[in-house]
Design a protein around this motif. Structure first.
Motif, PDB file in Angstrom:
ATOM      1  N   THR A 214       0.856  -1.179   0.000  1.00  0.00           N
ATOM      2  CA  THR A 214       0.000   0.000   0.000  1.00  0.00           C
ATOM      3  C   THR A 214       0.897   1.234   0.000  1.00  0.00           C
ATOM      4  O   THR A 214       1.848   1.306   0.779  1.00  0.00           O
ATOM      5  CB  THR A 214      -0.883   0.020   1.264  1.00  0.00           C
ATOM      6  OG1 THR A 214      -1.600  -1.204   1.345  1.00  0.00           O
ATOM      7  CG2 THR A 214      -1.849   1.183   1.233  1.00  0.00           C
ATOM      8  N   LYS A 215       0.579   2.195  -0.878  1.00  0.00           N
ATOM      9  CA  LYS A 215       1.387   3.418  -0.988  1.00  0.00           C
ATOM     10  C   LYS A 215       0.565   4.632  -0.598  1.00  0.00           C
ATOM     11  O   LYS A 215      -0.600   4.735  -0.961  1.00  0.00           O
ATOM     12  CB  LYS A 215       1.877   3.627  -2.421  1.00  0.00           C
ATOM     13  CG  LYS A 215       2.750   2.545  -2.973  1.00  0.00           C
ATOM     14  CD  LYS A 215       3.065   2.811  -4.433  1.00  0.00           C
ATOM     15  CE  LYS A 215       1.768   2.711  -5.192  1.00  0.00           C
ATOM     16  NZ  LYS A 215       1.830   2.572  -6.595  1.00  0.00           N
ATOM     17  N   GLN A 216       1.202   5.520   0.125  1.00  0.00           N
ATOM     18  CA  GLN A 216       0.625   6.832   0.407  1.00  0.00           C
ATOM     19  C   GLN A 216       1.751   7.839   0.202  1.00  0.00           C
ATOM     20  O   GLN A 216       2.531   8.116   1.100  1.00  0.00           O
ATOM     21  CB  GLN A 216       0.078   6.895   1.833  1.00  0.00           C
ATOM     22  CG  GLN A 216      -0.628   8.204   2.102  1.00  0.00           C
ATOM     23  CD  GLN A 216      -1.306   8.190   3.465  1.00  0.00           C
ATOM     24  OE1 GLN A 216      -1.451   7.162   4.109  1.00  0.00           O
ATOM     25  NE2 GLN A 216      -1.715   9.356   3.908  1.00  0.00           N
ATOM     26  N   LEU A 217       1.841   8.329  -1.038  1.00  0.00           N
ATOM     27  CA  LEU A 217       2.953   9.207  -1.401  1.00  0.00           C
ATOM     28  C   LEU A 217       2.539  10.668  -1.338  1.00  0.00           C
ATOM     29  O   LEU A 217       1.393  11.008  -1.614  1.00  0.00           O
ATOM     30  CB  LEU A 217       3.455   8.852  -2.803  1.00  0.00           C
ATOM     31  CG  LEU A 217       3.842   7.382  -3.027  1.00  0.00           C
ATOM     32  CD1 LEU A 217       4.377   7.178  -4.432  1.00  0.00           C
ATOM     33  CD2 LEU A 217       4.839   6.906  -1.990  1.00  0.00           C
ATOM     34  N   ALA A 218       3.494  11.510  -1.000  1.00  0.00           N
ATOM     35  CA  ALA A 218       3.247  12.949  -0.925  1.00  0.00           C
ATOM     36  C   ALA A 218       2.779  13.457  -2.287  1.00  0.00           C
ATOM     37  O   ALA A 218       3.182  12.936  -3.332  1.00  0.00           O
ATOM     38  CB  ALA A 218       4.516  13.675  -0.504  1.00  0.00           C
TER      39      ALA A 218
END
Length: 167
Positions: A59-63
């Motif tokens: 799971t990715k949560q990138l700026a």
């Protein structure tokens, strides 16, 4: 006295010119090696999912903003892929890895968290030692830890390219 003042002004101007020439290439070199952290993370996550030895969920949560860090693209990929490999080995078959990026002042952060089989904190420290050394070469820091419940947290902090020459 006037000739001495003129000589000092001339020497000062010459020294300033030399300093400008020395500083210019360093700033250009920093900008030349600037790499977007989010792009590097995206590429490494994709590669890990495609080439993984066993099924993983990442799971990715990138700026939202682009984060140009002071690190050449190939080296950044090496750092991120190494961190993902450590996490994949820790979490094991069918595991879940969470990755995120954020800005903290003049630095960019890459965070990675996963639950795992708790193979031991000493193993993580051994495996992340090389990663810490590599990150430090680019003016960054790397911390890795496993909590009592087996959750691994790894954080890499790298300076933004446009702030690297001011540190």
């Amino acid at each position: 006295a006037d000739t001495t003042a003129t000589e000092i002004e001339s020497d000062t101007a010459e020294l300033q010119s030399l300093l400008d020439q020395l500083i210019q290439p360093q700033s250009a070199a920093v900008k030349q090696h600037a790499t977007d952290l989010n792009s590097g993370v995206e590429e490494c996550v994709r590669a890990e999912l495609e080439a993984g030895e066993y099924p993983l969920q990442i799971t990715k949560q990138l700026a939202n903003e682009q984060m140009a860090v002071c690190c050449p693209a190939d080296d950044l990929k090496l750092l991120v892929c190494r961190a993902l490999r450590i996490a994949a080995d820790h979490t094991g078959h069918g595991g879940h890895i969470e990755v995120s990026t954020c800005a903290q002042g003049a630095k960019a952060c890459f965070d990675l968290m996963c639950s795992g089989n708790n193979r031991g904190k000493h193993r993580l420290q051994d495996r992340s030692a090389t990663l810490r050394e590599l990150v430090s070469r680019f003016g960054g820091q790397c911390e890795a830890a496993i909590s009592d419940d087996g959750t691994m947290h790894l954080r890499m902090i790298l300076p933004f390219a446009d702030h690297a020459d001011s540190e």
